[in-house]
Design an enzyme around this catalytic site. Structure first.
Site, PDB file in Angstrom:
ATOM      1  CG  ASP A   1      -1.428 -11.445   3.882  1.00 39.57           C
ATOM      2  OD1 ASP A   1      -0.948 -12.601   3.826  1.00 39.57           O
ATOM      3  OD2 ASP A   1      -2.377 -11.152   4.635  1.00 39.57           O
TER       4      ASP A   1
ATOM      5  CD  GLU B   1      -2.202 -15.225   8.609  1.00 38.29           C
ATOM      6  OE1 GLU B   1      -2.401 -15.817   9.691  1.00 38.29           O
ATOM      7  OE2 GLU B   1      -1.677 -14.088   8.544  1.00 38.29           O
TER       8      GLU B   1
END
Length: 538
Positions: free
Chosen positions: A165, A230
């Site tokens: 991400d 994250e």
């Protein structure tokens, strides 16, 4: 999409011993975490400029298998860059809770799962349920990928952590090119996620694939744990690690993280520590409604005046934290550690110019680095409830909330710091004889992380850096907080190492994020050399 109601193991593909570590050729469409067909991402963008030249004197040439691996990586770098281009094209933004972007993260996880399966790895995509927001919205949490390649009990098992991400990015924010179109200029590959963290994840995959392409098994058993949240706080990661401690992680010997940067633009580094973080709010309230300063100014204990006094009492002009006892648990500096700081290369003038800071609090390289990495610091972040818009508004806020944090270092404890902060602010506030109400809360408490640089994987990584770059790495810490390292260390209780690939000017989270082609390709070689060194030392 994977169901969101409970934990569930998705499709598992067992490795074929004949194709272990190789990309499995297939005429079928790619398949992701849920086995559905994927459309391949393409880009019309062509490479603009040549590979950035080497930055050091050439290291001694490797021999045997490693030479062939390096030649393979060099010969396939255009393919590796194209794959990075395909991955960057996916807008896997986890920060904004938008259904479209959440679907993009699922797409990204599908692509990674397919890539790993085509290496011959067995892949589990673990369903992590849903995320509920204060406005009542529910969004599915992207699956966490658990992948495994090789299970030879004679080999060490190394697990790589990465995330796919990214932070939000828009061209209008100051990007020189579309952030989701990988663009190469002067050997620099610009794109959101290029260095944080899609490039390093692919570098690890590139290293594994090189052995397989040469008909060789990787020298170590390789595992992957890859997440897609994250940047939003690694939602559900700790739960997944705890659940898998006695299964997926049961035979893991070492954990490698490549999610930070070098201290230099040219010199590699190994990271062996990060600071923790205790984040506080301090609220001072008279009433919920604001006051007119012409009507009430001069007859109140104003909440803003109380708050400013409290925030101003936390740290002095030299950066020293004024809270009693805050330094009592800080580990003393050893002579060995002091020597490590002296060996680090840092051009203070270049560093100051690059940060656009006229003067730092300290004058020497060692003092600056120690106060960045191994001493606590206190930073004031903002005030909620204050008037901060253009114009002149004569308002007295009735309630204000100050925000500050303390970066923690070994052997500080977040719970003890919380007690010290609350006691100090209560004592300071009582001396003001204010009629207002004060409330102090610690909203985040993350412990610092420190590793043993004499662990096998640090020794192996140093040798691998010598082999690839022909130089000794800087041994550094990171002043920021990376919770995942502490999570792995505490739960799995195995050696954790941070092996960064990106240069200090890569601009992670910023506009024009990039990874140098040189770092990406040489980093792929570094991981391959690391595998061989680990096999030797184990």
């Amino acid at each position: 999409m994977i169901g969101a109601s409970k934990w569930k193991q998705a499709q598992v593909t067992s490795p074929n011993p004949r194709t272990l570590g190789q990309e499995v050729k297939s005429d079928e469409s790619e398949r992701g975490c849920n086995g559905r067909k994927l459309k391949k991402v393409s880009s019309a963008l062509t490479l603009l400029l040549l590979l950035e030249g080497g930055m050091f004197s050439s290291p001694a040439p490797p021999s045997g298998l490693l030479t062939k691996v390096f030649q393979y990586i060099d010969g396939h770098q255009e393919e590796f860059v194209q794959t990075l281009r395909d991955w960057v094209a996916v807008e896997s933004d986890s920060v904004q809770p938008v259904p479209r972007l959440r679907r993009e993260i699922f797409k990204m996880m599908d692509m990674a799962a397919d890539k790993l399966r085509r290496l011959g790895a067995s892949v589990d995509c673990v369903d992590m349920g849903t995320q509920q927001f204060p406005d009542g919205q529910n969004l599915p949490i992207p699956p966490i990928i658990l992948a495994e390649l090789g299970n030879d009990p004679k080999k060490p098992t190394v697990c790589f952590y990465g995330h796919l991400d990214v932070q939000p990015a828009n061209k209008e924010d100051g990007w020189l090119s579309d952030p989701y179109t990988l663009t190469e200029v002067d050997g620099k590959l610009y794109g959101r996620g290029a260095t944080d963290n899609k490039g390093p994840v692919l570098a690890w995959i590139n290293a594994v694939s090189a052995f397989g392409a040469l008909g060789q098994e990787p020298p170590v058993n390789v595992k992957f744990i890859i997440e897609g949240m994250e940047e939003a706080g690694s939602i559900a990661l700790e739960e997944a690690v705890q659940r898998e401690t006695d299964r997926f992680f049961s035979n893991v010997d070492y954990i490698v993280i490549s999610d930070n940067l070098w201290l230099s633009r040219r010199k590699p580094a190994l990271t062996y520590g990060t600071r923790g973080n205790s984040y506080f709010t301090v609220e001072v309230a008279c009433r919920d409604q604001d006051f007119h300063s012409g009507t009430f100014g001069g007859i109140l204990h104003e909440p803003m005046a109380d708050l400013v006094a409290l925030l101003g009492s936390l740290v002095d002009t030299s950066g020293q934290i004024l809270i009693p006892g805050i330094y009592d648990s800080v580990a003393p500096v050893t002579e060995e550690e002091r020597n490590m700081y002296e060996a680090i290369e840092l051009d203070l003038r270049e560093y100051r110019n690059s940060t656009q800071v006229k003067k730092f609090l300290f004058d020497t390289k060692e003092e600056i680095l120690m106060h960045l990495w191994r001493y606590p610091s206190l930073s004031i972040h903002g005030i909620e409830g204050a008037f901060d818009e253009p114009g002149a508004k004569t308002v007295i806020p009735g309630r204000v909330v100050g925000k500050f944090s303390i970066r923690l270092v070994p052997h500080m404890n977040a719970s003890m710091v919380e007690k010290q902060v609350k006691q100090y602010l209560e004592d300071t506030f009582s001396r003001r004889n204010s009629s207002n109400q004060m409330t102090v809360s610690m909203v985040l408490g993350i412990q610092p992380w420190i590793a043993n640089i004499k662990d096998t994987q640090y020794v192996a990584a140093k040798q691998a850096i010598r082999t690839v770059f022909g130089i000794e790495p800087d041994m550094i810490r990171d002043g920021s907080t990376i919770p995942v390292a502490k999570i792995f260390q505490d739960i799995i209780q195995k050696s954790v190492m941070m092996l960064p690939l990106g240069a200090v000017d890569d601009g992670e989270h910023s506009q024009n994020e990039k990874i140098n082609r040189w770092n990406y390709i040489e980093g792929s070689k570094l991981f391959a050399a690391f595998f061989l060194e680990m096999a030797k030392l184990h």
